[in-house]
Design an enzyme around this catalytic site. Structure first.
Site, PDB file in Angstrom:
ATOM      1  N   LYS A  84       0.832  -1.214   0.000  1.00 13.51           N
ATOM      2  CA  LYS A  84       0.000   0.000   0.000  1.00 13.51           C
ATOM      3  C   LYS A  84       0.865   1.263   0.000  1.00 13.51           C
ATOM      4  O   LYS A  84       0.651   2.201  -0.771  1.00 13.51           O
ATOM      5  CB  LYS A  84      -0.917  -0.007   1.234  1.00 13.51           C
ATOM      6  CG  LYS A  84      -1.627   1.285   1.506  1.00 13.51           C
ATOM      7  CD  LYS A  84      -2.637   1.604   0.442  1.00 13.51           C
ATOM      8  CE  LYS A  84      -3.131   3.026   0.527  1.00 13.51           C
ATOM      9  NZ  LYS A  84      -4.115   3.343  -0.489  1.00 13.51           N
ATOM     10  N   CYS A  86      -3.617  11.111   1.085  1.00 14.04           N
ATOM     11  CA  CYS A  86      -2.881   9.855   0.871  1.00 14.04           C
ATOM     12  C   CYS A  86      -1.479  10.107   0.342  1.00 14.04           C
ATOM     13  O   CYS A  86      -0.494   9.809   0.993  1.00 14.04           O
ATOM     14  CB  CYS A  86      -3.628   8.982  -0.129  1.00 14.04           C
ATOM     15  SG  CYS A  86      -5.351   8.782   0.285  1.00 14.04           S
TER      16      CYS A  86
HETATM   17  N1  SAJ Z   1      -1.435  14.745  -9.319  1.00 16.04           N
HETATM   18  C1  SAJ Z   1      -0.536  15.480 -10.075  1.00 16.04           C
HETATM   19  N2  SAJ Z   1      -0.092  14.941 -11.248  1.00 16.04           N
HETATM   20  C2  SAJ Z   1      -0.511  13.724 -11.695  1.00 16.04           C
HETATM   21  C3  SAJ Z   1      -1.411  12.981 -10.919  1.00 16.04           C
HETATM   22  C4  SAJ Z   1      -1.862  13.513  -9.732  1.00 16.04           C
HETATM   23  O1  SAJ Z   1      -0.135  16.581  -9.700  1.00 16.04           O
HETATM   24  O2  SAJ Z   1      -0.072  13.317 -12.774  1.00 16.04           O
HETATM   25  C5  SAJ Z   1      -1.896  15.274  -8.039  1.00 16.04           C
HETATM   26  C6  SAJ Z   1      -3.394  15.483  -7.936  1.00 16.04           C
HETATM   27  O3  SAJ Z   1      -3.775  16.701  -8.491  1.00 16.04           O
HETATM   28  C7  SAJ Z   1      -3.600  15.423  -6.452  1.00 16.04           C
HETATM   29  C8  SAJ Z   1      -2.569  14.376  -6.001  1.00 16.04           C
HETATM   30  O4  SAJ Z   1      -1.618  14.314  -7.039  1.00 16.04           O
HETATM   31  O5  SAJ Z   1      -3.282  16.654  -5.833  1.00 16.04           O
HETATM   32  C9  SAJ Z   1      -3.133  13.004  -5.749  1.00 16.04           C
HETATM   33  O6  SAJ Z   1      -4.160  12.681  -6.673  1.00 16.04           O
HETATM   34  P1  SAJ Z   1      -4.357  11.232  -7.298  1.00 16.04           P
HETATM   35  O7  SAJ Z   1      -5.551  11.320  -8.163  1.00 16.04           O
HETATM   36  O8  SAJ Z   1      -3.107  10.755  -7.925  1.00 16.04           O
HETATM   37  O9  SAJ Z   1      -4.582  10.274  -6.051  1.00 16.04           O
HETATM   38  P2  SAJ Z   1      -5.566  10.319  -4.751  1.00 16.04           P
HETATM   39  O10 SAJ Z   1      -4.798  10.955  -3.633  1.00 16.04           O
HETATM   40  O11 SAJ Z   1      -6.887  10.867  -5.055  1.00 16.04           O
HETATM   41  O12 SAJ Z   1      -5.712   8.751  -4.461  1.00 16.04           O
HETATM   42  C10 SAJ Z   1      -4.528   7.968  -4.269  1.00 16.04           C
HETATM   43  C11 SAJ Z   1      -4.603   6.766  -5.238  1.00 16.04           C
HETATM   44  N3  SAJ Z   1      -3.311   6.098  -5.248  1.00 16.04           N
HETATM   45  C12 SAJ Z   1      -2.650   5.831  -6.411  1.00 16.04           C
HETATM   46  O13 SAJ Z   1      -3.049   6.176  -7.493  1.00 16.04           O
HETATM   47  C13 SAJ Z   1      -1.356   5.062  -6.282  1.00 16.04           C
HETATM   48  C14 SAJ Z   1      -5.703   5.811  -4.797  1.00 16.04           C
HETATM   49  O14 SAJ Z   1      -5.682   4.634  -5.593  1.00 16.04           O
HETATM   50  C15 SAJ Z   1      -5.513   5.437  -3.323  1.00 16.04           C
HETATM   51  O15 SAJ Z   1      -6.545   4.571  -2.860  1.00 16.04           O
HETATM   52  C16 SAJ Z   1      -5.559   6.702  -2.506  1.00 16.04           C
HETATM   53  O16 SAJ Z   1      -4.472   7.537  -2.919  1.00 16.04           O
HETATM   54  C17 SAJ Z   1      -5.436   6.327  -1.032  1.00 16.04           C
HETATM   55  O17 SAJ Z   1      -6.452   6.377  -0.317  1.00 16.04           O
HETATM   56  O18 SAJ Z   1      -4.339   5.907  -0.611  1.00 16.04           O
END
Ligand code: SAJ
Length: 421
Positions: free
Chosen positions: A214, A268
């Site tokens: 995780k 997360c």
């Molecule tokens: N972000 C970027 N660039 C990207 C992708 C995301 O700047 O290319 C930013 C987003 O804007 C945001 C942050 O990263 O601020 C996180 O967003 P996200 O959509 O990547 O992820 P979360 O936090 O919504 O959810 C994550 C997910 N983990 C992964 O993709 C490895 C989800 O599957 C998990 O269940 C969740 O964390 C968790 O609860 O741990």
């Protein structure tokens, strides 16, 4: 080929589940379990949350959760409690925030274990789902043994959630899942439990491996977003368009650079990497570096906007949520940047966040509708990739300075051939 799935009851005939913590993970999980015909006891320490849910309203903005909750209540399969009732399976889905020195705070998890101990019966399964440092599942088992030494075997396992806010219900069902017990029997029971509602594959492992899996997933994402953000800072120095650079680099068959932005938010990805680093500080070099890049990117966006305000320019912050099309403000770089900007330049900053009716705590700036904000002159600072912003017609943007940290106003990908034509 996928292995055949388990569709029946668990070993020992599971009919009831107690879910501790009814937040972004616990509530959808509880509602989904009830929709599969299981009797679900929802436990939350907040009386306000219990009252809202008992009235059939969801306190989280997440597609379809409220409809599922209403059906579960109507069917009499979901009840709300302050103290955990006995059940065949206990699911712990409470927050694990970061404390001082980036240390994981396990208080809620340990409190949940203490709270469920009196309801435990021999042979029950206790499943931890909260993101936790390696070794936490073993700690829970030890705590329970200490509190209920007279019980025979209690099965304890870790089953991390992987759901993406905005798509939680769909991902709960569709994603593969990892389940790891402290014993082979605990693993077998955890796997069988998830197969009751997961259509993806359920992968069996041990508890500590599941815990590290995780943390590795979210740290992977954090490190890779930091790389994209570092590229954006380097491209800025050379006055190059980082989006174009990434777009073209990603045409390589083995390159897949993520998107730069104003920084990483949410409860997360900005938090979990520290759980890995904290457990082995001398081995973790890249993970803290990625966190430092994130801080540098946030600071760079703030300085760029602040320089405009210092010259008397109004800045219109588009978005406060941590990512597009969610209402979640936790660890949001957008909110942090807007709040710091407004504090430095009172009267020169306004914000637009379609998911809110009033400015959130900490933001000393007016919150306007998108239409009202676009009536004002000033620079647009895009901080969140909400679809409603990306769909703004070019006429609404004409003649404005735009700082587009999310790249939402970029033209669509131009194929290499056309570019050279
Ligand atoms: N972000 C970027 N660039 C990207 C992708 C995301 O700047 O290319 C930013 C987003 O804007 C945001 C942050 O990263 O601020 C996180 O967003 P996200 O959509 O990547 O992820 P979360 O936090 O919504 O959810 C994550 C997910 N983990 C992964 O993709 C490895 C989800 O599957 C998990 O269940 C969740 O964390 C968790 O609860 O741990």
């Amino acid at each position: 080929m996928r292995k055949p799935r388990f569709h029946g009851k668990l070993p020992g005939m599971t009919t009831s589940v107690t879910v501790l913590g009814l937040g972004y993970v616990g509530l959808p999980t509880a509602a989904l379990l009830a929709s599969r015909g299981l009797r679900v006891h929802g436990v939350d320490t907040s009386a306000a949350v219990r009252a809202t849910l008992a009235a059939g309203r969801s306190h989280i903005a997440e597609a379809d959760v409220e409809a599922l909750l209403e059906r579960a209540l109507r069917a009499g399969l979901f009840t709300l409690h302050a103290e955990p009732p006995p059940a065949d399976v206990f699911v712990i889905a409470v927050p694990t925030p970061l404390g001082p020195g980036h240390a994981p705070m396990l208080g809620h998890v340990l409190d949940a274990a203490r709270a469920l101990a009196p309801a435990l019966r021999s042979g029950d399964l206790v499943l931890l789902e909260s993101t936790s440092p390696i070794g936490t599942t073993a700690r829970i088992a030890e705590l329970l043994r200490g509190l209920r030494p007279e019980l025979g075997e209690v099965h304890v396992a870790y089953g991390p959630e992987r759901v993406l806010p905005g798509r939680i219900l769909a991902e709960l069902v569709e994603n593969d899942r990892v389940a790891g017990g402290l014993t082979p029997e605990a693993t077998r029971r955890a796997v069988a439990f998830y197969r009751l509602f997961v259509r993806g594959e359920v992968h069996a492992t041990d508890a500590a491996t599941a815990e590290m899996v995780k943390l590795s997933e979210n740290a992977f994402r954090d490190v890779n977003i930091a790389f994209a953000n570092e590229l954006s800072l380097i491209a800025g120095r050379h006055e190059l368009d980082v989006w174009r650079v990434i777009e073209l680099a990603n045409r390589h068959p083995r390159v897949n650079i993520l998107k730069p932005g104003p920084g990483v938010g949410g409860h997360c990805i900005a938090v979990d990497p520290w759980f890995l680093a904290h457990g082995a500080p001398e081995a973790a070099r890249l993970i803290p570096a990625a966190r430092a890049v994130d801080a540098a990117k946030r600071a760079a966006v703030l300085e760029q906007a602040s320089a405009l305000c210092a010259a008397g320019e109004r800045v219109i912050c588009l978005g406060l949520a941590f990512k597009g099309d969610v209402d979640d403000l936790r660890e949001s770089p957008a909110l942090a940047i807007a709040a710091a900007l407004a504090q430095r330049h009172p009267g020169l900053v306004v914000a637009v966040e379609p998911h809110l009716d009033a400015p959130p705590a900490g933001l000393e700036a007016p919150l306007l509708s998108l239409d009202a904000a676009l009536e004002l002159p000033g620079t647009l600072l895009v901080l969140t990739d909400h679809r409603v912003f990306a769909r703004l017609p070019p006429a609404a943007l004409a003649g404005r300075r735009i700082i587009d940290t999310r790249g939402i106003f970029r033209r669509p990908i131009v194929p290499h051939r056309e570019e050279n034509a």
